[in-house]
Enzyme design. Structure first.
Site, PDB file in Angstrom:
ATOM      1  N   CYS A   1       0.863  -1.172   0.000  1.00 25.53           N
ATOM      2  CA  CYS A   1       0.000   0.000   0.000  1.00 25.53           C
ATOM      3  C   CYS A   1       0.903   1.226   0.000  1.00 25.53           C
ATOM      4  CB  CYS A   1      -0.935   0.116   1.197  1.00 25.53           C
ATOM      5  SG  CYS A   1      -2.080  -1.246   1.372  1.00 25.53           S
TER       6      CYS A   1
ATOM      7  N   ARG B   1       3.361  -0.136  -5.099  1.00 26.80           N
ATOM      8  CA  ARG B   1       3.166  -0.739  -3.777  1.00 26.80           C
ATOM      9  C   ARG B   1       1.839  -1.476  -3.656  1.00 26.80           C
ATOM     10  NH1 ARG B   1       6.838   1.771  -0.396  1.00 26.80           N
ATOM     11  NH2 ARG B   1       5.752   1.040   1.433  1.00 26.80           N
TER      12      ARG B   1
ATOM     13  N   TRP C   1      -2.940  -2.559  -1.559  1.00 23.94           N
ATOM     14  CA  TRP C   1      -2.689  -3.978  -1.790  1.00 23.94           C
ATOM     15  C   TRP C   1      -3.449  -4.677  -0.667  1.00 23.94           C
ATOM     16  CZ3 TRP C   1      -0.465  -8.045   0.970  1.00 23.94           C
ATOM     17  CH2 TRP C   1      -0.197  -9.196   0.229  1.00 23.94           C
TER      18      TRP C   1
ATOM     19  N   GLY D   1       0.004  -1.213   6.101  1.00 23.32           N
ATOM     20  CA  GLY D   1       0.487  -2.150   7.120  1.00 23.32           C
ATOM     21  C   GLY D   1      -0.636  -3.052   7.582  1.00 23.32           C
TER      22      GLY D   1
ATOM     23  N   GLU E   1      14.293 -19.201  -9.907  1.00 27.71           N
ATOM     24  CA  GLU E   1      13.953 -17.849 -10.346  1.00 27.71           C
ATOM     25  C   GLU E   1      13.135 -17.895 -11.646  1.00 27.71           C
ATOM     26  OE1 GLU E   1      13.857 -15.078  -9.038  1.00 27.71           O
ATOM     27  OE2 GLU E   1      13.933 -13.588 -10.617  1.00 27.71           O
TER      28      GLU E   1
ATOM     29  N   LYS F   1       9.424 -16.308 -11.937  1.00 29.42           N
ATOM     30  CA  LYS F   1       9.070 -15.279 -12.935  1.00 29.42           C
ATOM     31  C   LYS F   1       7.826 -15.720 -13.698  1.00 29.42           C
ATOM     32  CE  LYS F   1      10.730 -12.606 -11.730  1.00 29.42           C
ATOM     33  NZ  LYS F   1      11.714 -12.265 -10.749  1.00 29.42           N
TER      34      LYS F   1
ATOM     35  N   GLU G   1       4.671 -15.552 -11.492  1.00 32.27           N
ATOM     36  CA  GLU G   1       4.277 -14.183 -11.149  1.00 32.27           C
ATOM     37  C   GLU G   1       3.538 -13.473 -12.254  1.00 32.27           C
ATOM     38  OE1 GLU G   1       8.322 -12.693 -10.185  1.00 32.27           O
ATOM     39  OE2 GLU G   1       7.272 -11.660  -8.584  1.00 32.27           O
TER      40      GLU G   1
ATOM     41  N   LYS H   1       5.299  -4.346  -5.474  1.00 29.14           N
ATOM     42  CA  LYS H   1       6.758  -4.319  -5.597  1.00 29.14           C
ATOM     43  C   LYS H   1       7.450  -4.246  -4.242  1.00 29.14           C
ATOM     44  CE  LYS H   1      10.355  -3.546  -8.470  1.00 29.14           C
ATOM     45  NZ  LYS H   1      10.655  -4.872  -8.968  1.00 29.14           N
TER      46      LYS H   1
END
Ligand code: F6R
Length: 632
Positions: free
Chosen positions: A2, A27, A74, A101, A505, A509, A512, A627
């Site tokens: 957020c 965010r 988020w 938070g 990884e 990727k 995601e 992110k």
């Protein structure tokens, strides 16, 4: 996650809030909202989905307010619906709050406040905050410490009741010249302009207006008025703090002709590696010199006499840490342990003497990584024994982050700002940091000969051109190949040794950004279970690079082929054996296996990018992700 932003001053708040939210959308982008106050009225506008939906709603709305707060969400508690979007208000809608938070004790507080007649309208944890502040505004408790502002005092009393990690901003129609901002384990910066003041989760939201910025510490409350900023602790004591001048300019990051930021960032990798080499290689070093071949600027007390290294990280940074472990053990000869920060927090290994603790986080804001590092620092200090002293190092792309303030020493990854939510160039830059650190330690301990160090450095210097070669030779082919997989439901990625983390990884990727289920495995582990998953519908991507495990990986790939899996190989260029084994080839220049991860990860990044693109997905802002993961 957020993003929160706040403004008080002389200009129209609404557009400043929206511009700020644009820079904070990385965010979270489940919903967005703003609340402003003017002429005794609270105006609140919220929209589900991305910020542009909020902008559409705000179009044509005249809002002269000079005070306001904004939020990009988020979702943690409550679905991403409009009624859960921030800002949230109290029952009488006299005050509005945005939060980044989690309020852990929101259930008890909600029950308590409901019993007192407060009406709740969302499913969020955040909504308890405006109700609690309203409660303390009406019924202050105990000694009123911050007497100069009733709103400040009510917020202070409310904060003492909250458990969790959060940052908030509060405005109220009863206090039209105040904005209260609080930091408790989630980032919050205050900007000082000329007669105008700002607060935001991250400095890019503030930088277009002022470079004078004060980062709040945990447990601090700031009161912003048109006259200035006062900072207090949770006990109401005034803190004397001054803003710092940030010495960078906000760069308007553009896609520069690329369809997505992610693709642009993949293409920036040769340049990132070049920048890292320029920053950290000692050009005056040669095999006969005593000086270090690397210039990390880290003190001896951090690096000398190490018996162990422990690395704490999450997600892609954890994968970089696994490559780091391989290098630190095989090149520098130091036993190294890598832990997920989120696991380490609640089950730390018993203390080991003479240990370097490294936190890896590109954002420098990942809540679990920060908390794990803080915990480690505290428990080491508590022993009071030299051998357990906290030796802490951060590897980050944001020196100005919370990590930068938490640990005394940093290696900056110098990747430049990364906008795509899926990490690409920052991962490669983290790998570079581990090459430098392992060579520095290897040199100090004489773990390998100077000749071998020179060979590796020479190899590192070749990487930018080799990366360019990979990008040039593969882009078109990978795009075509991706057509075959737009309907695929499962993928397996295999690698061994230093390329096992690259298999992880590659799988991450793909998951995601394309939402395809993918698993990364050490190739030798396939036969211990996962091989049961294989059939003609499950493609297998294997990383097979010349070195001690090359033949082994080829055999593991053959085992998959025998189960009808379609085989894609990330392999050395012009290799007949690989050509025979794989159905599709993603060749990379033939390099020292130790350096290969920098190259082998690139075709995997391209593959996931093109598959996601082919599926018509939002590559830069994939669903459910953000992110910067500032919640536990
Ligand atoms: C993956 C990704 C995440 C992050 C993770 C840690 O593409 O970006 O897995 O790596 O959230 O983030 P940092 O490195 O900021 O601590």
């Amino acid at each position: 996650m957020c993003g929160i932003v706040g403004y008080i001053g002389t200009r129209a708040a609404s557009s400043i809030l929206i511009e700020g939210l644009k820079t904070l959308e990385y965010r979270g982008y489940d919903s967005a909202g703003v609340a402003t106050i003017s002429e005794g009225k609270l105006q609140r506008t919220r929209a589900k989905g991305k910020l542009k939906n909020l902008q559409i709603k705000l179009e044509g709305l005249e809002d002269p307010a000079k005070l306001g707060i904004g939020h990009t969400r988020w979702a943690t508690h409550g679905k991403p619906e409009e009624h859960n979007a921030h800002p949230h208000t109290d029952t009488k809608e006299r005050l509005a709050v945005v939060q980044n938070g989690i309020i852990e004790n929101y259930r008890e507080l909600r029950a308590e406040l409901k019993a007192k007649g407060h009406e709740f309208r969302s499913d969020t944890d955040t909504e308890v905050i405006p109700h609690l502040i309203a409660e303390y505004l009406e019924h202050p408790e105990g000694t009123v410490l911050a007497e100069q502002s009733t709103l400040l005092e009510a917020v202070r009393q409310a904060m003492v009741r909250l458990k969790g990690a959060f940052a908030i901003a509060v405005i109220s129609i009863d206090f039209p010249d105040e904005l209260i901002a609080v930091r408790q384990q989630a980032p919050l910066a205050i900007g000082f302009g000329q007669g105008e003041f700002f607060c935001a989760s991250d400095t890019p939201a503030i930088m277009p207006y002022t470079q004078a910025v004060l980062t709040l510490d945990n447990g601090e409350i700031a009161r912003l008025t048109p006259m200035g900023v006062e900072v207090y602790d949770f006990e109401g004591h005034r803190q004397r703090k001054k803003p710092q001048t940030l010495n960078w300019n906000p760069i308007m990051v553009e896609k520069q002709g690329f369809k997505h930021f992610m693709l642009k960032e993949i293409y920036e990798q040769p340049g990132v590696v070049r920048t890292c080499l320029e920053a950290y290689l000692n050009t005056e070093w040669d095999v006969d010199s005593d000086r270090s071949p690397i210039r990390l600027g880290l003190p001896d007390v951090l690096l000398d006499d190490l018996q162990h290294i422990q690395i704490l990280a999450c997600g892609t940074s954890w994968h970089a840490a696994l490559v780091g472990k391989y290098l630190l053990e095989q090149v520098s000869g130091i036993p190294t342990f890598v832990q997920y920060a989120s696991e380490f927090r609640y089950a730390p290994a018993p203390l080991m003497p003479n240990t370097l603790t490294i936190g890896v986080t590109q954002s420098g804001e990942t809540a679990d990584t920060l908390a794990a590092l803080e915990m480690e620092q505290t428990r080491r200090m508590a022993t009071g024994e030299d051998q357990y002293a906290a030796r802490m190092l951060g590897i980050t792309n944001r020196a100005d982050s919370s990590l930068g303030r938490l640990v005394p020493h940093l290696v900056e990854t110098k990747a430049g700002i990364e906008i795509g939510v899926a990490a690409t160039k920052t991962f490669v830059a983290q790998l570079m940091a581990f090459y430098f650190l392992s060579l520095e330690l290897a040199h100090r301990r004489q773990a390998i000969s100077n000749e071998r160090i020179a060979e590796l450095i020479d190899g590192l210097r070749q990487l930018p051109a080799q990366l360019e070669q990979v990008l040039e030779s593969q882009e078109r082919y990978v795009e075509e190949l991706s057509h075959d997989f737009s309907q695929t439901q499962d993928f397996i990625f295999l690698g061994r040794g230093i390329n096992y983390p690259i298999a992880l990884e590659g799988a991450l990727k793909l998951k995601e950004i394309s939402y395809i289920h993918a698993e990364g495995y050490p190739a030798g582990e396939m036969k211990h279970g996962p091989i049961a998953l294989l059939d003609e519908k499950v493609p297998v991507v294997a990383i097979a690079i010349k070195g001690p495990v090359y033949e082994k990986v080829l055999s593991n790939a053959q085992e998959a082929k025998a189960r009808d899996a379609r085989l894609i190989g990330v392999v050395p260029m012009n290799d007949a054996e690989a050509e025979e084994t794989f159905d599709a080839l993603l060749p990379v220049p033939d390099v020292d296996e130790l350096l290969s991860p920098i190259l082998t990860v690139v075709p995997l990044q391209l593959l996931s990018y093109h598959i996601a693109e082919r599926r018509g997905l939002d590559v830069d802002q994939p669903r459910n992700l953000a992110k910067s993961v500032t919640v536990e």
